[in-house]
Design a protein around this motif. Structure first.
Motif, short mmCIF file in Angstrom:
data_model
loop_
_atom_site.label_atom_id
_atom_site.label_comp_id
_atom_site.label_asym_id
_atom_site.label_seq_id
_atom_site.Cartn_x
_atom_site.Cartn_y
_atom_site.Cartn_z
N GLY A 70 20.92 2.44 12.71
CA GLY A 70 21.63 1.52 11.82
C GLY A 70 20.71 0.48 11.22
O GLY A 70 20.81 0.14 10.04
N LEU A 71 19.76 -0.04 12.03
CA LEU A 71 18.81 -1.03 11.52
C LEU A 71 17.86 -0.42 10.49
O LEU A 71 17.49 -1.07 9.51
CB LEU A 71 18.03 -1.64 12.67
CG LEU A 71 18.83 -2.56 13.59
CD1 LEU A 71 17.97 -3.04 14.76
CD2 LEU A 71 19.38 -3.75 12.82
N GLY A 73 18.62 2.02 8.52
CA GLY A 73 19.43 2.14 7.31
C GLY A 73 19.57 0.82 6.58
O GLY A 73 19.53 0.76 5.36
N LEU A 74 19.72 -0.28 7.34
CA LEU A 74 19.80 -1.61 6.71
C LEU A 74 18.48 -1.99 6.05
O LEU A 74 18.46 -2.59 4.98
CB LEU A 74 20.18 -2.66 7.75
CG LEU A 74 21.64 -2.68 8.20
CD1 LEU A 74 21.82 -3.64 9.36
CD2 LEU A 74 22.54 -3.07 7.04
N ALA A 75 17.36 -1.65 6.70
CA ALA A 75 16.04 -1.99 6.15
C ALA A 75 15.73 -1.18 4.90
O ALA A 75 14.91 -1.60 4.08
CB ALA A 75 14.97 -1.76 7.20
N SER A 76 16.36 -0.04 4.74
CA SER A 76 16.08 0.78 3.56
C SER A 76 16.73 0.21 2.30
O SER A 76 16.47 0.69 1.21
CB SER A 76 16.55 2.21 3.79
OG SER A 76 17.96 2.26 3.82
N ARG A 78 20.05 0.00 1.58
CA ARG A 78 21.43 0.41 1.31
C ARG A 78 22.30 -0.05 2.47
O ARG A 78 22.01 0.22 3.63
CB ARG A 78 21.54 1.91 1.10
CG ARG A 78 21.00 2.72 2.24
CD ARG A 78 21.14 4.22 2.00
NE ARG A 78 20.55 4.94 3.10
CZ ARG A 78 21.18 5.26 4.22
NH1 ARG A 78 22.43 4.92 4.38
NH2 ARG A 78 20.56 5.91 5.19
N PHE A 79 23.34 -0.76 2.17
CA PHE A 79 24.20 -1.29 3.21
C PHE A 79 25.54 -0.58 3.17
O PHE A 79 26.19 -0.51 2.13
CB PHE A 79 24.42 -2.80 3.03
CG PHE A 79 25.41 -3.35 4.02
CD1 PHE A 79 25.03 -3.58 5.33
CD2 PHE A 79 26.72 -3.61 3.65
CE1 PHE A 79 25.93 -4.07 6.25
CE2 PHE A 79 27.63 -4.11 4.57
CZ PHE A 79 27.23 -4.34 5.86
N THR A 80 25.94 -0.06 4.31
CA THR A 80 27.29 0.47 4.48
C THR A 80 27.83 -0.06 5.80
O THR A 80 27.08 -0.40 6.71
CB THR A 80 27.32 2.02 4.49
OG1 THR A 80 26.54 2.48 5.58
CG2 THR A 80 26.79 2.61 3.20
N GLN A 83 26.80 1.57 9.20
CA GLN A 83 25.53 1.25 9.87
C GLN A 83 25.73 0.23 10.98
O GLN A 83 24.92 0.13 11.90
CB GLN A 83 24.52 0.72 8.86
CG GLN A 83 24.09 1.80 7.89
CD GLN A 83 23.33 1.21 6.71
OE1 GLN A 83 23.38 0.02 6.45
NE2 GLN A 83 22.63 2.07 6.00
N ILE A 84 26.80 -0.52 10.92
CA ILE A 84 27.12 -1.47 11.98
C ILE A 84 28.20 -0.91 12.89
O ILE A 84 28.13 -1.04 14.12
CB ILE A 84 27.57 -2.82 11.37
CG1 ILE A 84 26.42 -3.42 10.58
CG2 ILE A 84 28.06 -3.77 12.44
CD1 ILE A 84 26.79 -4.63 9.78
#
Length: 109
Positions: A70-71, A73-76, A78-80, A83-84
Motif C-alpha cells: 500500500g505504501l 502504491g501511495l509513493a507512486s 496514485r491514491f486509491t 491502498q489503505i
C-alpha cells in the motif's frame, strides 16, 4: 377406432412399488452406523500449524507486506482507498479472523 384396453390387475403394481421403496430404505437403516462430526483428527496437525502460523509471526509478516504494498502504491503517486483499506483489512483478518473462524467451525461441528 378406440384402443383396446387390457384388464388391469388390482393391487399388484402398488405392492411392487411399495416394496421397491421400502426394502432399500430398511436395508440402509439397518446397515447405517453412527457418524460423529469432528471426531476425525486426520488434519488436526496441519490445522494447528497453519493456525499458529497465521496468529504468530506469519500473520505479522503478511500484514507488513500488505502495508508495504500500500505504501509503494501511495509513493507512486496514485491514491486509491484500497491502498489503505486492504492492509487494514488484512491486519484485522489475520489478527481476529482465525479465532472467529475456528470458534464458528467448532460451534457448528
Amino acid at each position: 377406432m378406440p384402443a383396446l384396453a387390457l384388464p388391469r390387475r388390482l393391487g399388484a403394481p402398488r405392492f411392487t412399488q411399495a416394496a421397491g421403496l421400502v426394502l432399500p430404505v430398511a436395508v440402509a437403516a439397518l446397515a447405517a452406523s453412527a457418524a460423529y462430526a469432528g471426531a476425525d483428527t486426520t488434519f488436526a496437525p496441519a490445522l494447528t500449524k497453519f493456525t499458529d502460523f497465521l496468529e504468530g509471526s506469519g500473520g505479522k509478516i503478511i500484514t507488513v507486506l500488505s502495508l508495504a504494498g500500500g505504501l509503494i502504491g501511495l509513493a507512486s503517486g496514485r491514491f486509491t482507498l484500497s491502498q489503505i483499506a486492504v492492509p487494514v483489512g488484512v491486519g484485522i483478518g489475520v489478527g481476529t479472523g482465525v479465532p472467529i473462524v475456528t470458534s464458528v467451525v467448532t460451534a457448528v461441528i
